[in-house]
Scaffold this motif. Structure first.
Motif, PDB file in Angstrom:
ATOM      1  N   THR A   7       0.893  -1.332   0.136  1.00 32.84           N
ATOM      2  CA  THR A   7      -0.199   0.084  -0.058  1.00 32.84           C
ATOM      3  C   THR A   7       0.955   1.121  -0.143  1.00 32.84           C
ATOM      4  N   ARG A   8       2.109   1.301   0.650  1.00 33.20           N
ATOM      5  CA  ARG A   8       3.027   2.063   0.681  1.00 33.20           C
ATOM      6  C   ARG A   8       3.401   2.744  -0.640  1.00 33.20           C
ATOM      7  N   HIS A   9       3.751   1.411  -1.235  1.00 33.49           N
ATOM      8  CA  HIS A   9       4.211   1.624  -2.603  1.00 33.49           C
ATOM      9  C   HIS A   9       3.393   2.260  -3.665  1.00 33.49           C
ATOM     10  N   PHE A  10       1.971   1.792  -3.528  1.00 38.14           N
ATOM     11  CA  PHE A  10       1.116   2.010  -4.534  1.00 38.14           C
ATOM     12  C   PHE A  10       0.703   3.550  -4.102  1.00 38.14           C
ATOM     13  N   ALA A  11       0.692   3.824  -2.942  1.00 31.98           N
ATOM     14  CA  ALA A  11       0.632   5.523  -2.585  1.00 31.98           C
ATOM     15  C   ALA A  11       1.408   6.283  -3.259  1.00 31.98           C
ATOM     16  N   ALA A  12       2.632   5.901  -3.244  1.00 32.27           N
ATOM     17  CA  ALA A  12       3.680   6.613  -3.697  1.00 32.27           C
ATOM     18  C   ALA A  12       3.518   6.864  -5.391  1.00 32.27           C
ATOM     19  N   LEU A  13       3.270   5.737  -5.949  1.00 34.41           N
ATOM     20  CA  LEU A  13       3.100   5.724  -7.359  1.00 34.41           C
ATOM     21  C   LEU A  13       1.707   6.179  -7.793  1.00 34.41           C
ATOM     22  N   GLY A  14       0.838   6.616  -6.912  1.00 31.76           N
ATOM     23  CA  GLY A  14      -0.286   7.054  -7.492  1.00 31.76           C
ATOM     24  C   GLY A  14      -0.417   8.587  -7.552  1.00 31.76           C
ATOM     25  N   HIS A  15       0.706   9.113  -7.711  1.00 28.30           N
ATOM     26  CA  HIS A  15       0.794  10.722  -8.455  1.00 28.30           C
ATOM     27  C   HIS A  15       1.293  10.576  -9.734  1.00 28.30           C
ATOM     28  N   GLY A  17       3.057  12.707 -11.319  1.00 28.56           N
ATOM     29  CA  GLY A  17       4.430  13.551 -11.436  1.00 28.56           C
ATOM     30  C   GLY A  17       5.312  12.130 -10.719  1.00 28.56           C
ATOM     31  N   ARG A  18       5.012  11.671  -9.731  1.00 32.16           N
ATOM     32  CA  ARG A  18       6.093  10.627  -9.134  1.00 32.16           C
ATOM     33  C   ARG A  18       6.071   9.205  -9.962  1.00 32.16           C
ATOM     34  N   LEU A  19       4.821   9.059 -10.714  1.00 31.05           N
ATOM     35  CA  LEU A  19       5.062   7.889 -11.727  1.00 31.05           C
ATOM     36  C   LEU A  19       5.887   8.200 -12.741  1.00 31.05           C
ATOM     37  N   SER A  20       5.511   9.587 -13.221  1.00 33.57           N
ATOM     38  CA  SER A  20       6.805   9.995 -14.454  1.00 33.57           C
ATOM     39  C   SER A  20       8.160   9.816 -14.049  1.00 33.57           C
ATOM     40  N   VAL A  21       8.443  10.158 -12.806  1.00 39.13           N
ATOM     41  CA  VAL A  21       9.876  10.086 -12.353  1.00 39.13           C
ATOM     42  C   VAL A  21      10.331   8.498 -12.470  1.00 39.13           C
ATOM     43  N   VAL A  22       9.515   7.643 -11.796  1.00 39.06           N
ATOM     44  CA  VAL A  22       9.913   6.197 -12.082  1.00 39.06           C
ATOM     45  C   VAL A  22      10.106   5.791 -13.415  1.00 39.06           C
ATOM     46  N   GLU A  57      11.757   7.753  -2.592  1.00 39.55           N
ATOM     47  CA  GLU A  57      12.586   7.261  -1.542  1.00 39.55           C
ATOM     48  C   GLU A  57      12.152   6.736  -0.344  1.00 39.55           C
ATOM     49  N   GLY A  58      11.330   7.506   0.441  1.00 37.31           N
ATOM     50  CA  GLY A  58      10.832   7.184   1.766  1.00 37.31           C
ATOM     51  C   GLY A  58      10.010   5.877   1.531  1.00 37.31           C
ATOM     52  N   ALA A  59       9.351   5.794   0.406  1.00 33.67           N
ATOM     53  CA  ALA A  59       8.520   4.564   0.116  1.00 33.67           C
ATOM     54  C   ALA A  59       9.577   3.229  -0.436  1.00 33.67           C
ATOM     55  N   GLY A  60      10.879   3.350  -0.420  1.00 31.70           N
ATOM     56  CA  GLY A  60      11.764   2.341  -0.699  1.00 31.70           C
ATOM     57  C   GLY A  60      11.771   2.005  -2.199  1.00 31.70           C
ATOM     58  N   LEU A  61      11.125   2.924  -3.251  1.00 32.43           N
ATOM     59  CA  LEU A  61      11.312   2.799  -4.638  1.00 32.43           C
ATOM     60  C   LEU A  61      12.433   2.953  -5.293  1.00 32.43           C
ATOM     61  N   ILE A  62      12.856   4.053  -4.569  1.00 35.74           N
ATOM     62  CA  ILE A  62      14.077   4.683  -5.334  1.00 35.74           C
ATOM     63  C   ILE A  62      15.263   5.026  -4.332  1.00 35.74           C
ATOM     64  N   GLY A  63      16.526   5.152  -4.927  1.00 39.73           N
ATOM     65  CA  GLY A  63      17.474   5.263  -4.051  1.00 39.73           C
ATOM     66  C   GLY A  63      18.472   6.591  -4.400  1.00 39.73           C
ATOM     67  N   SER A  64      19.316   6.998  -3.615  1.00 35.37           N
ATOM     68  CA  SER A  64      20.199   8.090  -4.215  1.00 35.37           C
ATOM     69  C   SER A  64      21.693   7.733  -3.588  1.00 35.37           C
ATOM     70  N   LEU A  80      10.583  -2.924  -7.106  1.00 30.80           N
ATOM     71  CA  LEU A  80       9.640  -2.840  -8.184  1.00 30.80           C
ATOM     72  C   LEU A  80       9.170  -4.279  -8.668  1.00 30.80           C
ATOM     73  N   ALA A  81       9.858  -5.147  -8.794  1.00 26.32           N
ATOM     74  CA  ALA A  81       9.841  -6.544  -9.293  1.00 26.32           C
ATOM     75  C   ALA A  81       8.914  -7.213  -8.119  1.00 26.32           C
ATOM     76  N   ALA A  82       9.186  -6.962  -6.787  1.00 25.86           N
ATOM     77  CA  ALA A  82       8.326  -7.664  -5.884  1.00 25.86           C
ATOM     78  C   ALA A  82       6.920  -6.972  -5.913  1.00 25.86           C
ATOM     79  N   LEU A  83       6.627  -5.823  -6.271  1.00 25.54           N
ATOM     80  CA  LEU A  83       5.397  -5.051  -6.364  1.00 25.54           C
ATOM     81  C   LEU A  83       4.643  -5.639  -7.554  1.00 25.54           C
ATOM     82  N   ILE A  84       5.199  -5.840  -8.536  1.00 26.89           N
ATOM     83  CA  ILE A  84       4.564  -6.510  -9.673  1.00 26.89           C
ATOM     84  C   ILE A  84       4.258  -8.001  -9.367  1.00 26.89           C
TER      85      ILE A  84
END
Length: 270
Positions: A7-15, A17-22, A57-64, A80-84
């Motif tokens: 749910t945390r990952h889906f919430a992060a991707l649910g915008h 702008g954020r989906l475009s970044v990913v 990054e807080g959702a753990g989908l990207i790193g820096s 992302l593979a785990a989410l799919i």
């Protein structure tokens, strides 16, 4: 994957702008991208981008990671593979009509079709096409294209190719649309060789070819004397020759797709 993490990952991707970044980071994976380049490509204000990057990054989908003075952001592929997999295997209980499918093996019974893409198809991707034609024998069929229309071959590129004894007859700048129609050759491998091409929007390729980003600086942007410009083109040619030589020597008949993808990614980082 746990329910709360999903749910945390889906919430992060649910915008949007954020989906475009990913989506952008995935095109450059496994390499990282600077925030200024992300903002410029997506036309996003820096403060808005900073917010999206922090959320992802807080959702753990990207790193820096910092390299010198620059900060680079990368997508976390295992997450992302785990989410799919969670969508297909947990939510969908493994329904075959929901599970992602892809060819399990490389077709060894015909030559591999390989497409190299850069923004202008005037130098780097033209180099790659000519090099693979020279090195690939009957095992490969090489093509190149650009994402920017109405480009022309760079004379410095032609000079480098001829100086290295490569055939330049038949080479021309082509737009990527030539390879997107139903009559176009079906690609087995698609490589972007410049960051702009990796960031540009392209439709999904039929047949799910293996893809990788082998970005390198644009020699056409080199400044100085003709000799200094020519050196930049020669350097780009040498780098592509090294990567493509290693590519042609991969044991394709012994590698599954995942292992082959990892080899392709490493060639782009070398």
């Amino acid at each position: 994957m746990e329910y709360e993490a999903a749910t945390r990952h889906f919430a992060a991707l649910g915008h949007p702008g954020r989906l475009s970044v990913v989506r952008l980071l995935l095109r450059h994976a496994p390499r990282g991208v600077r925030p200024t380049e992300i903002a410029g490509t997506l036309g996003m204000k820096s403060n808005t981008l900073s917010h999206h990057l922090a959320e992802l990054e807080g959702a753990g989908l990207i790193g820096s990671a910092r390299e010198g003075r620059s900060l680079f952001y990368t997508v976390r592929l295992p997450e992302l593979a785990a989410l799919i997999a969670y969508l297909g295997q947990d939510c969908g209980r493994g329904r075959p009509d929901l599970m992602p499918t892809h060819p399990t093996e490389i077709d060894m019974d015909r030559p591999f079709n390989v497409l190299f893409i850069c923004s202008g198809n005037s130098a780097r991707s033209i180099f790659a096409e000519a090099i693979l034609r020279s090195l690939g024998g009957t095992r490969f069929r090489a093509f190149s294209a650009g994402t920017r229309p109405n480009s022309v071959l760079n004379p410095f590129a032609i000079e480098v190719l001829e100086r290295n004894g490569l055939d330049t007859s038949g080479l021309r700048s082509k737009h990527v649309a030539e390879f997107e129609g139903p009559e176009a050759p079906r690609m087995d491998f698609v490589f972007t060789v410049c960051d702009q091409a990796a960031s540009d929007e392209c439709a999904p390729w039929p047949g799910q070819p293996l893809t990788a980003h082998w970005g390198m600086p644009d020699p056409a942007k080199a400044e100085g004397t003709d000799a200094e410009k020519g050196l930049a083109f020669a350097k780009a040619f040498g780098e592509l020759h090294r990567r493509i030589s290693a590519f042609t020597q991969l044991p394709f008949d012994q590698l599954e797709r995942l292992a082959l993808q990892q080899h392709l990614d490493r060639l782009g980082e070398a």
